[in-house]
Design an enzyme around this catalytic site. Structure first.
Site, PDB file in Angstrom:
ATOM      1  N   ASP A   1      76.757 113.547 -60.001  1.00  0.00           N
ATOM      2  CA  ASP A   1      76.989 112.108 -60.099  1.00  0.00           C
ATOM      3  C   ASP A   1      77.268 111.636 -61.524  1.00  0.00           C
ATOM      4  OD1 ASP A   1      74.240 112.879 -60.495  1.00  0.00           O
ATOM      5  OD2 ASP A   1      73.650 110.775 -60.417  1.00  0.00           O
TER       6      ASP A   1
ATOM      7  N   GLU B   1      71.450 112.384 -59.249  1.00  0.00           N
ATOM      8  CA  GLU B   1      70.435 112.787 -60.245  1.00  0.00           C
ATOM      9  C   GLU B   1      70.047 111.603 -61.102  1.00  0.00           C
ATOM     10  OE1 GLU B   1      68.327 113.645 -63.595  1.00  0.00           O
ATOM     11  OE2 GLU B   1      70.413 113.083 -63.854  1.00  0.00           O
TER      12      GLU B   1
ATOM     13  N   HIS C   1      75.030 109.799 -72.079  1.00  0.00           N
ATOM     14  CA  HIS C   1      74.928 108.393 -71.671  1.00  0.00           C
ATOM     15  C   HIS C   1      75.612 107.459 -72.672  1.00  0.00           C
ATOM     16  CE1 HIS C   1      71.537 108.824 -68.457  1.00  0.00           C
ATOM     17  NE2 HIS C   1      72.260 109.924 -68.569  1.00  0.00           N
TER      18      HIS C   1
END
Ligand SMILES: [Zn+2]
Ligand SMILES: [Zn+2]
Length: 387
Positions: A79, A136, A358
């Site tokens: 994901d 996840e 991220h």
């Protein structure tokens, strides 16, 4: 970097897979196109069984080795994240507000590369279970796959996973026995007071001053209640209240993330959190609603399997590029549920300089995929050698 020669030969193909996945990110359990793409590749590769629809869009594929033996599980998460990509690369996300900023596109590619090698060579006994897991980042797809019974259904005896690590030297494997990533719990606190004019606070019950008192007191759980030897993080990450400079609001709201490694510290943090919120609520005269939710458990590596994985990593990257006694991290990972169900290990693989995980500008380093694939492939051949 001694990538397996045969896998080095797939590097261009793996890059194409990875860039396709990167351009088409999906979130949570809704990894439908990703699952379809993986399934197509697995068919081309010639794996023996493909089981789809596990935890919604998860897949378990089986490659048969030669002769009887156990089944080793290898896991990749699938994901992406709800973030607007700013990498500027040609293969950047085509979906507004979504991007593969954690490199799970790279994890899928590593596992597909290993699958291609293992399906072509089959120099191992027993079977390999390739686990492609959705959700996840949010939702705990790993837990759902375990609850749906993949470990028993496919007879998986041990399980391994890799996460890419930008700004760690390229090709360096990092792991440690015992807890490697933290448990993550979340608390939401809503305070109800009595609003009024900012000029007459004595006629109100101010939820802001109560929230500030609580947030200050919460810092004492780490500093005054937890042994200096233990690890605990409590971060208040959002606070919302009010509408104007001359109004004392009716309500305030804040939330926190709580990270720990052991059940004792985890329980202590929750107990003190509740005591401090409830005690301060009565002291300030507000009504507090606390929702305290336990999230992913700590990711705990099994000692023997971690040492084995480190020995394979040394074979792939060399002695100097393996740290098998690394510091643990306060991040969390739902591979933890798989390690609760079966022995195994979780490792980080350095991908060299670049934007961090991220971050909106992140893009997985394609050169690392053959390294990860070589690790997975060698792991299988060493764990389940031919008779
Ligand atoms: Zn992530
Ligand atoms: Zn990740």
């Amino acid at each position: 970097m001694p990538v397996l020669n045969r896998i080095a030969g797939y590097a261009a193909e793996m890059k194409a897979w990875r860039r396709h996945l990167h351009a088409h990110p999906e979130l949570g359990f809704e990894c439908h196109a990703t699952a379809a793409y993986i399934t197509e590749r697995l068919r081309e590769i010639g794996v023996d069984e493909i089981h789809t629809g596990i935890a919604s869009t998860g897949i378990v594929a089986i490659i048969d080795g030669q002769g009887p033996g156990p089944t080793i599980g290898l896991r990749a998460d699938m994901d992406a994240l709800p973030i607007e990509e700013t990498s500027g690369v040609a293969h950047a996300s085509t979906v507004p507000g979504r991007a593969h900023s954690c490199g799970h596109d790279g994890h899928v590619t590593m596992l597909l590369g290993a699958a291609k090698y293992l399906a072509e060579t089959r120099r191992f006994a027993g079977r390999v279970a390739l686990i492609f897991q959705p959700a996840e980042e949010d939702g705990g797809g790993g837990e759902v796959m375990v609850k749906e019974g993949i470990m028993d259904r496919f007879g998986i005896s041990q399980v391994y996973g890799i996460h890419n690590a930008p700004n760690v030297p390229f090709g360096k494997f990092i792991t440690t026995p015992g807890p490697i990533m933290a448990a993550v719990d979340t608390a939401w606190v809503r305070l109800r007071g009595r609003g009024g004019h900012g000029a007459t606070p004595h006629e109100t019950v101010d939820p802001i001053i109560a929230a500030v008192g609580m947030i200050g007191a919460l810092q004492s759980i780490v500093s005054r209640n937890t042994s200096a030897i233990d690890s605990l993080v409590i971060s208040v990450t959002q606070i919302h209240s009010g509408t104007a400079s001359n109004i004392i609001p009716e309500e305030a709201w804040f939330c926190a993330t709580i990270r720990s490694f052991t059940p004792a510290v985890r329980d202590l943090a929750e107990r003190r959190f509740r005591e401090l919120i409830n005690g301060h609520a009565s002291a300030y005269g507000v009504v507090a609603e606390l929702v305290y939710e336990r999230g992913y458990p700590p990711t705990v590596n099994h000692a023997e399997e971690t040492e084995f994985a480190a020995s394979v990593a040394r074979e792939v990257s060399g002695e100097t590029l393996v740290d098998a006694r690394a510091d643990r991290e306060m991040g969390a990972e739902d591979f933890s549920y798989m390690l609760e169900a079966r022995p195994g290990a979780y490792l980080f693989l350095g991908t060299g300089p670049g934007a961090g995980l991220h971050h909106a500008a992140f893009d997985f380093n394609d050169d690392a995929a053959p390294v990860g694939a070589s690790f997975f492939a060698t792991l299988v051949e060493r764990a389940q050698p031919l008779a």
